[in-house]
Design a protein around this motif. Structure first.
Motif, mmCIF file in Angstrom:
data_model
loop_
_atom_site.group_PDB
_atom_site.id
_atom_site.type_symbol
_atom_site.label_atom_id
_atom_site.label_comp_id
_atom_site.label_asym_id
_atom_site.label_seq_id
_atom_site.Cartn_x
_atom_site.Cartn_y
_atom_site.Cartn_z
ATOM 1 N N ARG A 181 0.827 -1.202 0.000
ATOM 2 C CA ARG A 181 0.000 0.000 0.000
ATOM 3 C C ARG A 181 0.867 1.261 0.000
ATOM 4 N N GLY A 182 0.224 2.419 -0.178
ATOM 5 C CA GLY A 182 0.932 3.691 -0.214
ATOM 6 C C GLY A 182 0.750 4.472 1.073
ATOM 7 N N VAL A 183 1.707 5.340 1.380
ATOM 8 C CA VAL A 183 1.670 6.185 2.574
ATOM 9 C C VAL A 183 1.881 7.633 2.141
ATOM 10 N N LEU A 184 1.016 8.534 2.604
ATOM 11 C CA LEU A 184 1.127 9.947 2.261
ATOM 12 C C LEU A 184 2.067 10.636 3.244
ATOM 13 N N LYS A 185 3.095 11.299 2.720
ATOM 14 C CA LYS A 185 4.073 11.980 3.571
ATOM 15 C C LYS A 185 4.081 13.478 3.269
ATOM 16 N N PHE A 186 4.414 14.243 4.297
ATOM 17 C CA PHE A 186 4.482 15.702 4.198
ATOM 18 C C PHE A 186 5.954 16.121 4.241
ATOM 19 N N TYR A 187 6.294 17.124 3.467
ATOM 20 C CA TYR A 187 7.676 17.586 3.472
ATOM 21 C C TYR A 187 7.713 19.093 3.198
ATOM 22 N N GLN A 188 8.860 19.705 3.499
ATOM 23 C CA GLN A 188 9.076 21.131 3.291
ATOM 24 C C GLN A 188 10.242 21.343 2.329
ATOM 25 N N LYS A 189 10.135 22.357 1.517
ATOM 26 C CA LYS A 189 11.260 22.754 0.692
ATOM 27 C C LYS A 189 12.151 23.698 1.494
ATOM 28 N N GLU A 190 13.460 23.612 1.271
ATOM 29 C CA GLU A 190 14.414 24.405 2.046
ATOM 30 C C GLU A 190 14.145 25.900 1.929
ATOM 31 N N ASN A 191 13.771 26.343 0.734
ATOM 32 C CA ASN A 191 13.543 27.769 0.537
ATOM 33 C C ASN A 191 12.113 28.205 0.845
ATOM 34 N N GLU A 192 11.250 27.235 1.241
ATOM 35 C CA GLU A 192 9.869 27.556 1.594
ATOM 36 C C GLU A 192 9.508 26.853 2.904
ATOM 37 N N PRO A 193 10.086 27.265 4.016
ATOM 38 C CA PRO A 193 9.897 26.561 5.293
ATOM 39 C C PRO A 193 8.471 26.627 5.841
ATOM 40 N N THR A 194 7.676 27.567 5.358
ATOM 41 C CA THR A 194 6.312 27.706 5.896
ATOM 42 C C THR A 194 5.288 26.886 5.126
ATOM 43 N N ASN A 195 5.679 26.352 3.983
ATOM 44 C CA ASN A 195 4.745 25.589 3.154
ATOM 45 C C ASN A 195 5.012 24.092 3.265
ATOM 46 N N LEU A 196 3.932 23.322 3.391
ATOM 47 C CA LEU A 196 4.022 21.874 3.422
ATOM 48 C C LEU A 196 3.580 21.310 2.074
ATOM 49 N N TYR A 197 4.317 20.326 1.597
ATOM 50 C CA TYR A 197 3.978 19.655 0.350
ATOM 51 C C TYR A 197 3.758 18.175 0.639
ATOM 52 N N THR A 198 3.042 17.532 -0.228
ATOM 53 C CA THR A 198 2.727 16.120 0.009
ATOM 54 C C THR A 198 3.068 15.276 -1.212
ATOM 55 N N HIS A 199 3.405 14.022 -0.945
ATOM 56 C CA HIS A 199 3.516 13.016 -1.995
ATOM 57 C C HIS A 199 3.315 11.651 -1.347
ATOM 58 N N TRP A 200 2.916 10.700 -2.145
ATOM 59 C CA TRP A 200 2.728 9.342 -1.658
ATOM 60 C C TRP A 200 4.023 8.560 -1.824
ATOM 61 N N LYS A 201 4.299 7.699 -0.864
ATOM 62 C CA LYS A 201 5.429 6.781 -0.984
ATOM 63 C C LYS A 201 4.903 5.360 -1.113
ATOM 64 N N ALA A 202 5.614 4.577 -1.882
ATOM 65 C CA ALA A 202 5.264 3.168 -2.076
ATOM 66 C C ALA A 202 6.547 2.403 -2.360
ATOM 67 N N ILE A 203 6.472 1.085 -2.287
ATOM 68 C CA ILE A 203 7.620 0.240 -2.582
ATOM 69 C C ILE A 203 7.385 -0.460 -3.912
ATOM 70 N N ASP A 204 8.341 -0.297 -4.814
ATOM 71 C CA ASP A 204 8.260 -0.908 -6.140
ATOM 72 C C ASP A 204 9.577 -1.622 -6.420
ATOM 73 N N ASN A 205 9.500 -2.956 -6.585
ATOM 74 C CA ASN A 205 10.709 -3.769 -6.813
ATOM 75 C C ASN A 205 11.760 -3.545 -5.726
ATOM 76 N N GLY A 206 11.290 -3.432 -4.490
ATOM 77 C CA GLY A 206 12.195 -3.286 -3.351
ATOM 78 C C GLY A 206 12.677 -1.871 -3.109
ATOM 79 N N LYS A 207 12.326 -0.922 -4.005
ATOM 80 C CA LYS A 207 12.779 0.455 -3.860
ATOM 81 C C LYS A 207 11.641 1.346 -3.377
ATOM 82 N N LEU A 208 11.985 2.311 -2.527
ATOM 83 C CA LEU A 208 11.012 3.272 -2.046
ATOM 84 C C LEU A 208 10.866 4.361 -3.096
#
Length: 315
Positions: A181-208
């Motif tokens: 299954r997939g997991v939604l993670k939140f992250y920040q860009k170095e030059n935009e510390p006040t903004n949160l961005y999201t992307h899903w993570k999953a494992i495909d052929n052993g790689k994240l």
């Protein structure tokens, strides 16, 4: 302590366990967790910062062992269903102390398992193998005998680096990722510390891997899920889907409640529904106002008829 608990690594004596290592630079913390028929094994590496002496979780190895349901049977005097109950009620991490104390129940379990292993029946051998996988893998028993070999589809392993930020993968999320299954993670860009961005993570052929975000909430709100109508269950369901859980829900269909399981499906930018047997259900069965599927007749490509007496009629 707070970091370990947040990651999902815990034990009753955790504080004293960490203290017992004194000034050691590296600590290995092992944890085993059974989730349904699955078995998760973790090995967490804890290191000490040279400049401050502070302990921090650096990385962990997560192994998912899918010990599939055991098809029980009776072979001679051995009822494997009853045998599993005895194995489940035994503390295999401390089985040596039980044997030394003269516990004949443990010795009887060993005898029964090995008798199944030597049985001429293929089913008996398979049950013995599954019982060993479920109860003896990663226990002190492995120091004295080889528990078993198992097919690659029984085991999935992944190394997770921990950075102390939003990209950290918790122990439970690791299980969900290894389960496909997939997991939604939140992250920040170095030059935009006040903004949160999201992307899903999953494992495909052993790689994240990273998968793009999508509006799963819009689709979730269209489904007649009763949990989404309640303040105490709606937010929890959303949180569980973000973490990659396969969650039980009740859906309203034809004025009847239908029990199902739901999970996020970022690979297909959708949601996935399953019945009680974990067979996939089409979302269209529950989405309102679905357009009716009309099967079109094939085009007629032959020569046109010249209009005659039947002028005005068509084929």
């Amino acid at each position: 302590m707070a970091s370990l608990v947040e990651l999902g690594f815990h034990r009753p004596d955790l504080y004293s366990y960490l203290e017992s290592f004194g000034d050691t630079d590296i600590i290995l913390l092992r944890q085993q967790e059974r989730i349904g028929d699955d078995l998760m094994n973790y090995q967490l590496t804890i290191k000490r910062r040279e400049e401050t002496g502070e302990l921090f979780p650096e990385s962990y190895q997560a192994m998912l062992l899918k010990t599939h349901p055991i098809p029980h049977g009776k072979f001679g005097e051995i009822d494997t269903s009853e045998l599993e109950k005895r194995m489940k009620g035994t503390d295999w991490q401390n089985y040596v102390q039980q044997v030394m104390a003269g516990d004949s129940k443990v010795s009887k379990i060993f005898d029964d398992v090995f008798e199944l292993s030597l049985n001429h029946s293929h089913q008996a051998k398979d049950i013995a193998r599954r019982l060993k996988l479920r109860y003896w893998l990663n226990t002190p028993i492995e120091k004295h005998l080889q528990v078993t070999t198992y097919a690659p589809d029984y085991e999935k392993t992944r190394h997770f680096d921990l950075k102390g930020d939003f990209s950290d993968i918790s122990a439970r999320e690791a299980y969900n990722l290894l389960s496909g299954r997939g997991v939604l993670k939140f992250y920040q860009k170095e030059n935009e510390p006040t903004n949160l961005y999201t992307h899903w993570k999953a494992i495909d052929n052993g790689k994240l891997i990273k998968l793009p975000d999508y509006d799963f909430m819009k689709l979730l709100k269209q489904l007649p899920i009763t949990e989404m109508q309640l303040d105490r269950t709606g937010p929890q369901l959303i949180y569980d889907l973000i973490r990659g859980e396969r969650s039980p829900v009740s859906l309203l269909k034809d004025n009847l409640l239908v029990s199902a399981f739901i999970e996020a499906n970022p690979r297909e930018q959708s949601l996935a529904l399953y019945n009680s047997k974990l067979e996939k259900i089409e979302l269209n069965e529950f989405l309102p106002n679905q357009p009716r599927q009309v099967k079109l007749l094939p085009k007629i490509t032959g020569p046109r008829r010249k209009p005659g007496k039947n002028k005005g009629r068509s084929i």
